[in-house]
Design a protein around this motif. Sequence first.
Motif, PDB file in Angstrom:
ATOM      1  N   ALA A  13       3.632  -0.372   3.779  1.00 37.49           N
ATOM      2  CA  ALA A  13       3.664  -0.306   1.894  1.00 37.49           C
ATOM      3  C   ALA A  13       2.445   0.273   1.135  1.00 37.49           C
ATOM      4  CB  ALA A  13       4.750  -0.524   1.725  1.00 37.49           C
ATOM      5  N   ARG A  14       1.934  -1.059   1.300  1.00 38.61           N
ATOM      6  CA  ARG A  14       0.076  -1.354   1.291  1.00 38.61           C
ATOM      7  C   ARG A  14      -0.400  -0.345   1.264  1.00 38.61           C
ATOM      8  NH1 ARG A  14       0.735  -7.367   3.112  1.00 38.61           N
ATOM      9  NH2 ARG A  14       2.371  -8.374   1.662  1.00 38.61           N
ATOM     10  N   VAL A  15      -0.202   0.136   2.486  1.00 41.32           N
ATOM     11  CA  VAL A  15      -1.299   1.414   2.703  1.00 41.32           C
ATOM     12  C   VAL A  15      -1.248   2.545   1.655  1.00 41.32           C
ATOM     13  CG1 VAL A  15      -1.664   3.108   4.673  1.00 41.32           C
ATOM     14  CG2 VAL A  15      -1.334   1.103   5.002  1.00 41.32           C
ATOM     15  N   ILE A  16       0.409   2.305   0.980  1.00 43.88           N
ATOM     16  CA  ILE A  16       0.654   4.162   0.048  1.00 43.88           C
ATOM     17  C   ILE A  16       0.179   3.297  -1.053  1.00 43.88           C
ATOM     18  CG2 ILE A  16       2.457   5.176  -1.039  1.00 43.88           C
ATOM     19  CD1 ILE A  16       3.348   4.948   1.669  1.00 43.88           C
ATOM     20  N   CYS A  17      -0.118   2.597  -1.158  1.00 44.00           N
ATOM     21  CA  CYS A  17      -0.476   2.192  -2.430  1.00 44.00           C
ATOM     22  C   CYS A  17      -2.202   2.602  -2.334  1.00 44.00           C
ATOM     23  CB  CYS A  17      -0.231   0.430  -3.186  1.00 44.00           C
ATOM     24  SG  CYS A  17       1.173   0.138  -3.566  1.00 44.00           S
ATOM     25  N   VAL A  18      -3.273   1.777  -1.525  1.00 49.43           N
ATOM     26  CA  VAL A  18      -4.415   1.810  -1.689  1.00 49.43           C
ATOM     27  C   VAL A  18      -4.899   2.908  -1.440  1.00 49.43           C
ATOM     28  CG1 VAL A  18      -4.546  -0.134  -2.012  1.00 49.43           C
ATOM     29  CG2 VAL A  18      -4.531   0.858   0.021  1.00 49.43           C
ATOM     30  N   THR A  19      -4.538   3.990  -0.852  1.00 49.71           N
ATOM     31  CA  THR A  19      -5.409   5.169  -0.077  1.00 49.71           C
ATOM     32  C   THR A  19      -4.658   6.699  -0.630  1.00 49.71           C
ATOM     33  OG1 THR A  19      -5.213   6.474   1.559  1.00 49.71           O
ATOM     34  CG2 THR A  19      -2.455   5.372   1.567  1.00 49.71           C
ATOM     35  N   ALA A  20      -5.185   7.149  -1.342  1.00 45.19           N
ATOM     36  CA  ALA A  20      -5.266   8.747  -1.377  1.00 45.19           C
ATOM     37  C   ALA A  20      -5.181   9.677  -0.661  1.00 45.19           C
ATOM     38  CB  ALA A  20      -6.875   8.892  -2.650  1.00 45.19           C
ATOM     39  N   THR A  21      -5.181   9.738   0.666  1.00 47.14           N
ATOM     40  CA  THR A  21      -5.730  10.781   1.938  1.00 47.14           C
ATOM     41  C   THR A  21      -4.057  10.931   2.316  1.00 47.14           C
ATOM     42  OG1 THR A  21      -5.935   9.061   3.594  1.00 47.14           O
ATOM     43  CG2 THR A  21      -7.935  10.339   1.756  1.00 47.14           C
ATOM     44  N   VAL A  22      -3.337   9.841   2.227  1.00 48.86           N
ATOM     45  CA  VAL A  22      -1.608  10.072   2.509  1.00 48.86           C
ATOM     46  C   VAL A  22      -0.767  11.279   1.841  1.00 48.86           C
ATOM     47  CG1 VAL A  22       0.369   8.974   3.531  1.00 48.86           C
ATOM     48  CG2 VAL A  22      -2.010   7.820   3.924  1.00 48.86           C
ATOM     49  N   THR A  23      -0.723  12.106   2.511  1.00 52.10           N
ATOM     50  CA  THR A  23       0.659  12.943   1.955  1.00 52.10           C
ATOM     51  C   THR A  23       1.867  13.443   2.806  1.00 52.10           C
ATOM     52  OG1 THR A  23      -0.337  15.150   2.928  1.00 52.10           O
ATOM     53  CG2 THR A  23      -1.350  14.634   0.886  1.00 52.10           C
ATOM     54  N   LYS A  24       2.255  12.387   3.436  1.00 53.14           N
ATOM     55  CA  LYS A  24       3.374  12.733   4.550  1.00 53.14           C
ATOM     56  C   LYS A  24       3.365  11.548   5.131  1.00 53.14           C
ATOM     57  CE  LYS A  24       5.962  15.389   8.078  1.00 53.14           C
ATOM     58  NZ  LYS A  24       5.144  16.227   8.680  1.00 53.14           N
ATOM     59  N   HIS A  55      10.772  -1.721  -0.803  1.00 53.42           N
ATOM     60  CA  HIS A  55       9.332  -1.883  -0.354  1.00 53.42           C
ATOM     61  C   HIS A  55       8.574  -0.451  -0.397  1.00 53.42           C
ATOM     62  CE1 HIS A  55       8.858  -5.659   0.234  1.00 53.42           C
ATOM     63  NE2 HIS A  55       9.690  -5.635   1.347  1.00 53.42           N
ATOM     64  N   LEU A  56       8.437   0.711  -0.366  1.00 50.62           N
ATOM     65  CA  LEU A  56       8.310   2.276  -0.716  1.00 50.62           C
ATOM     66  C   LEU A  56       8.503   2.286  -1.133  1.00 50.62           C
ATOM     67  CD1 LEU A  56       6.602   4.376   1.550  1.00 50.62           C
ATOM     68  CD2 LEU A  56       9.525   5.186   1.972  1.00 50.62           C
ATOM     69  N   ALA A  57       9.300   1.746  -2.344  1.00 50.62           N
ATOM     70  CA  ALA A  57       9.833   3.068  -3.842  1.00 50.62           C
ATOM     71  C   ALA A  57       8.785   2.033  -4.862  1.00 50.62           C
ATOM     72  CB  ALA A  57      10.829   2.382  -3.771  1.00 50.62           C
ATOM     73  N   ASP A  58       8.456   0.762  -3.895  1.00 50.95           N
ATOM     74  CA  ASP A  58       7.477   0.141  -4.986  1.00 50.95           C
ATOM     75  C   ASP A  58       6.311   0.501  -4.622  1.00 50.95           C
ATOM     76  OD1 ASP A  58       8.913  -1.724  -6.777  1.00 50.95           O
ATOM     77  OD2 ASP A  58       9.453  -3.166  -5.068  1.00 50.95           O
TER      78      ASP A  58
END
Length: 164
Positions: A1-12, A27-30
């Motif tokens: 979940a932390r990676v999703i917060c800080v990266t702009a390249t993950v699309t899926k 956690h993912l929803a947050d």
Amino acid sequence: ARVICVTATVTKVDLSYNYIEDEGITHLADALKHNKSVSELLLYEVGSGDVGAEALAGALRVNATVTVINVLKNELTEEGAQKLVEVAESKHNQIKTLCGIADDTTAVDFGGWGLGPADAILLAFDLRVNATVTRLDLSGNGLSDKSKSVVRQAWRHRSDGLRL
């Protein structure tokens, strides 16, 4: 979940078949509340229930990038599925699917998948927003008459092609 917060390249994000349950979905929803790149969220059979659905619905209310979701075969009640449908409907065509059905799909075979009442509600949303599906097989799921009725209602403007 932390990676999703800080990266702009993950699309899926595909966590399907990973038993992350409500805690993982929360956690993912947050993270999704702050993410501006994820467009596809695959959460097929992750053991999530209504707590996870509520958290995901909250994230989707503020997220402007997620368009494809698959939350089939989880532990949702009909109420949990309805919360997700309500949020998807309120996004005015941003969310294209809650079952992972692509925009250009014409035939869907969910025969024998073990789908339940919540899945029928999610599928009915997809059928309302995706007019390209002309054949749908739901046989062998043991859906109740009520669940079948939900699907039939969403299918009503199509000709033959529905197999329950």
